[in-house]
Design a protein around this motif. Sequence first.
Motif, PDB file in Angstrom:
ATOM      1  N   UNK A  72       0.950  -1.219  -0.007  1.00  0.00           N
ATOM      2  CA  UNK A  72       0.001  -0.090  -0.039  1.00  0.00           C
ATOM      3  C   UNK A  72       0.857   1.190   0.027  1.00  0.00           C
ATOM      4  N   UNK A  73       1.924   1.153   0.947  1.00  0.00           N
ATOM      5  CA  UNK A  73       2.768   2.388   0.682  1.00  0.00           C
ATOM      6  C   UNK A  73       3.671   2.504  -0.366  1.00  0.00           C
ATOM      7  N   UNK A  74       3.834   1.577  -0.913  1.00  0.00           N
ATOM      8  CA  UNK A  74       4.542   1.395  -2.295  1.00  0.00           C
ATOM      9  C   UNK A  74       3.672   2.216  -3.410  1.00  0.00           C
ATOM     10  N   UNK A  75       2.435   1.650  -3.428  1.00  0.00           N
ATOM     11  CA  UNK A  75       1.707   2.153  -4.319  1.00  0.00           C
ATOM     12  C   UNK A  75       1.185   3.607  -4.058  1.00  0.00           C
ATOM     13  N   UNK A  76       1.239   3.964  -2.929  1.00  0.00           N
ATOM     14  CA  UNK A  76       0.837   5.470  -2.652  1.00  0.00           C
ATOM     15  C   UNK A  76       2.093   6.377  -3.051  1.00  0.00           C
ATOM     16  N   UNK A  77       3.465   5.734  -2.712  1.00  0.00           N
ATOM     17  CA  UNK A  77       4.432   6.471  -3.160  1.00  0.00           C
ATOM     18  C   UNK A  77       4.520   6.714  -4.785  1.00  0.00           C
ATOM     19  N   UNK A  78       4.069   5.636  -5.300  1.00  0.00           N
ATOM     20  CA  UNK A  78       4.095   5.525  -6.786  1.00  0.00           C
ATOM     21  C   UNK A  78       2.995   6.749  -7.295  1.00  0.00           C
ATOM     22  N   UNK A  79       1.853   6.508  -6.870  1.00  0.00           N
ATOM     23  CA  UNK A  79       0.859   7.587  -6.971  1.00  0.00           C
ATOM     24  C   UNK A  79       1.436   9.217  -6.778  1.00  0.00           C
ATOM     25  N   UNK A  80       2.084   9.546  -5.720  1.00  0.00           N
ATOM     26  CA  UNK A  80       2.546  10.619  -5.271  1.00  0.00           C
ATOM     27  C   UNK A  80       4.043  10.975  -6.247  1.00  0.00           C
ATOM     28  N   UNK A  81       4.356   9.967  -6.827  1.00  0.00           N
ATOM     29  CA  UNK A  81       5.600   9.997  -7.535  1.00  0.00           C
ATOM     30  C   UNK A  81       6.872  10.444  -6.600  1.00  0.00           C
ATOM     31  N   UNK A  82       6.749   9.928  -5.517  1.00  0.00           N
ATOM     32  CA  UNK A  82       7.994   9.882  -4.450  1.00  0.00           C
ATOM     33  C   UNK A  82       8.742   8.623  -4.617  1.00  0.00           C
ATOM     34  N   UNK A  83       8.107   7.518  -5.476  1.00  0.00           N
ATOM     35  CA  UNK A  83       8.930   6.318  -5.503  1.00  0.00           C
ATOM     36  C   UNK A  83       8.371   5.741  -6.726  1.00  0.00           C
ATOM     37  N   UNK A  84       9.054   4.517  -7.208  1.00  0.00           N
ATOM     38  CA  UNK A  84       8.706   3.964  -8.357  1.00  0.00           C
ATOM     39  C   UNK A  84       7.186   3.385  -8.066  1.00  0.00           C
ATOM     40  N   UNK A  85       6.273   3.377  -9.201  1.00  0.00           N
ATOM     41  CA  UNK A  85       4.863   2.900  -9.317  1.00  0.00           C
ATOM     42  C   UNK A  85       5.112   1.338  -9.494  1.00  0.00           C
ATOM     43  N   UNK A  86       6.125   1.156 -10.368  1.00  0.00           N
ATOM     44  CA  UNK A  86       6.398  -0.183 -10.848  1.00  0.00           C
ATOM     45  C   UNK A  86       6.657  -1.093  -9.784  1.00  0.00           C
ATOM     46  N   UNK A  87       7.747  -0.569  -8.905  1.00  0.00           N
ATOM     47  CA  UNK A  87       8.048  -1.330  -7.623  1.00  0.00           C
ATOM     48  C   UNK A  87       7.042  -1.680  -6.636  1.00  0.00           C
ATOM     49  N   UNK A  88       6.239  -0.097  -6.231  1.00  0.00           N
ATOM     50  CA  UNK A  88       5.103  -0.651  -5.463  1.00  0.00           C
ATOM     51  C   UNK A  88       3.963  -1.614  -5.857  1.00  0.00           C
ATOM     52  N   UNK A  89       3.916  -1.610  -7.210  1.00  0.00           N
ATOM     53  CA  UNK A  89       2.927  -2.631  -7.975  1.00  0.00           C
ATOM     54  C   UNK A  89       3.399  -3.980  -7.587  1.00  0.00           C
ATOM     55  N   UNK A  90       4.756  -4.129  -7.661  1.00  0.00           N
ATOM     56  CA  UNK A  90       5.213  -5.361  -7.886  1.00  0.00           C
ATOM     57  C   UNK A  90       5.400  -5.760  -6.209  1.00  0.00           C
ATOM     58  N   UNK A  91       5.450  -4.967  -5.240  1.00  0.00           N
ATOM     59  CA  UNK A  91       5.537  -5.296  -3.994  1.00  0.00           C
ATOM     60  C   UNK A  91       4.061  -5.896  -3.386  1.00  0.00           C
ATOM     61  N   UNK A  92       2.883  -4.982  -4.108  1.00  0.00           N
ATOM     62  CA  UNK A  92       1.464  -5.386  -3.828  1.00  0.00           C
ATOM     63  C   UNK A  92       1.056  -6.574  -4.357  1.00  0.00           C
ATOM     64  N   UNK A  93       1.618  -7.077  -5.687  1.00  0.00           N
ATOM     65  CA  UNK A  93       1.334  -8.236  -6.410  1.00  0.00           C
ATOM     66  C   UNK A  93       1.806  -9.415  -5.532  1.00  0.00           C
ATOM     67  N   UNK A  94       3.207  -9.336  -4.941  1.00  0.00           N
ATOM     68  CA  UNK A  94       3.585 -10.242  -4.435  1.00  0.00           C
ATOM     69  C   UNK A  94       2.812 -10.598  -2.819  1.00  0.00           C
ATOM     70  N   UNK A  95       2.413  -9.464  -2.344  1.00  0.00           N
ATOM     71  CA  UNK A  95       1.718  -9.536  -0.868  1.00  0.00           C
ATOM     72  C   UNK A  95       0.404 -10.269  -1.364  1.00  0.00           C
ATOM     73  N   UNK A  96      -0.279  -9.656  -2.407  1.00  0.00           N
ATOM     74  CA  UNK A  96      -1.754 -10.207  -2.788  1.00  0.00           C
ATOM     75  C   UNK A  96      -1.543 -11.656  -2.922  1.00  0.00           C
ATOM     76  N   UNK A  97      -0.534 -12.188  -3.597  1.00  0.00           N
ATOM     77  CA  UNK A  97      -0.044 -13.424  -3.848  1.00  0.00           C
ATOM     78  C   UNK A  97       0.010 -14.289  -2.532  1.00  0.00           C
ATOM     79  N   UNK A  98       0.699 -13.687  -1.467  1.00  0.00           N
ATOM     80  CA  UNK A  98       0.960 -14.343  -0.336  1.00  0.00           C
ATOM     81  C   UNK A  98      -0.404 -14.591   0.378  1.00  0.00           C
ATOM     82  N   UNK A  99      -1.452 -13.472   0.437  1.00  0.00           N
ATOM     83  CA  UNK A  99      -2.843 -13.592   0.790  1.00  0.00           C
ATOM     84  C   UNK A  99      -3.488 -14.711  -0.010  1.00  0.00           C
ATOM     85  N   UNK A 100      -3.507 -14.690  -1.210  1.00  0.00           N
ATOM     86  CA  UNK A 100      -4.010 -15.722  -1.909  1.00  0.00           C
ATOM     87  C   UNK A 100      -3.697 -17.299  -1.768  1.00  0.00           C
ATOM     88  N   UNK A 101      -2.267 -17.179  -1.551  1.00  0.00           N
ATOM     89  CA  UNK A 101      -1.779 -18.490  -1.227  1.00  0.00           C
ATOM     90  C   UNK A 101      -1.949 -19.170   0.031  1.00  0.00           C
TER      91      UNK A 101
END
Length: 162
Positions: free
Chosen positions: A91-120
């Motif tokens: 969530x923080x990574x995605x927020x940083x991507x939206x705010x352009x204070x971090x990489x949107x792709x990195x935030x999305x990659x972290x969120x995908x990995x975490x959502x995969x953890x939830x699903x698993x």
Amino acid sequence: MEVMMEVVQIVITALLAGWLTIGVRDNILHPEINEQYTAEVLSMARLERDYPDEFARMSQRALTNRVTQRLLFRLIVITEALVAGALWIGVVGLLMGLAETGSAEVGQMIAVGAALGFTTLWGMFLIVGNYFCYWFCHVEAQATHFFMLLWGLATLIVLLLP
């Protein structure tokens, strides 16, 4: 529309994180509630009580050692806590991507990995529960696990949309 998609991804990831965080909190503060049901599934106690003939055929699967049951419950709680933490980091990574204070792709990659953890996590509950025949006596738990698996899959799909 791109900004709206980023907002949607933030919200749906935060919803998973919030839901799982409450579950972890409850499992830490009131472990006796869920631990009791986990032990019932592992020992196949309800199956033995309500379906003795089926239990007789499957009893070799029962895990009745209380130390092992408690250890497995703690492992579940630790896994849930790690996944919840990863979701919040996503969530923080995605927020940083939206705010352009971090990489949107990195935030999305972290969120995908975490959502995969939830699903698993919920997929594993279904697999392990099936091994212990929880569909006989813990239908509500099985349904919850199935819905959580679907929620995780839906989140993954949205997070992976271009």
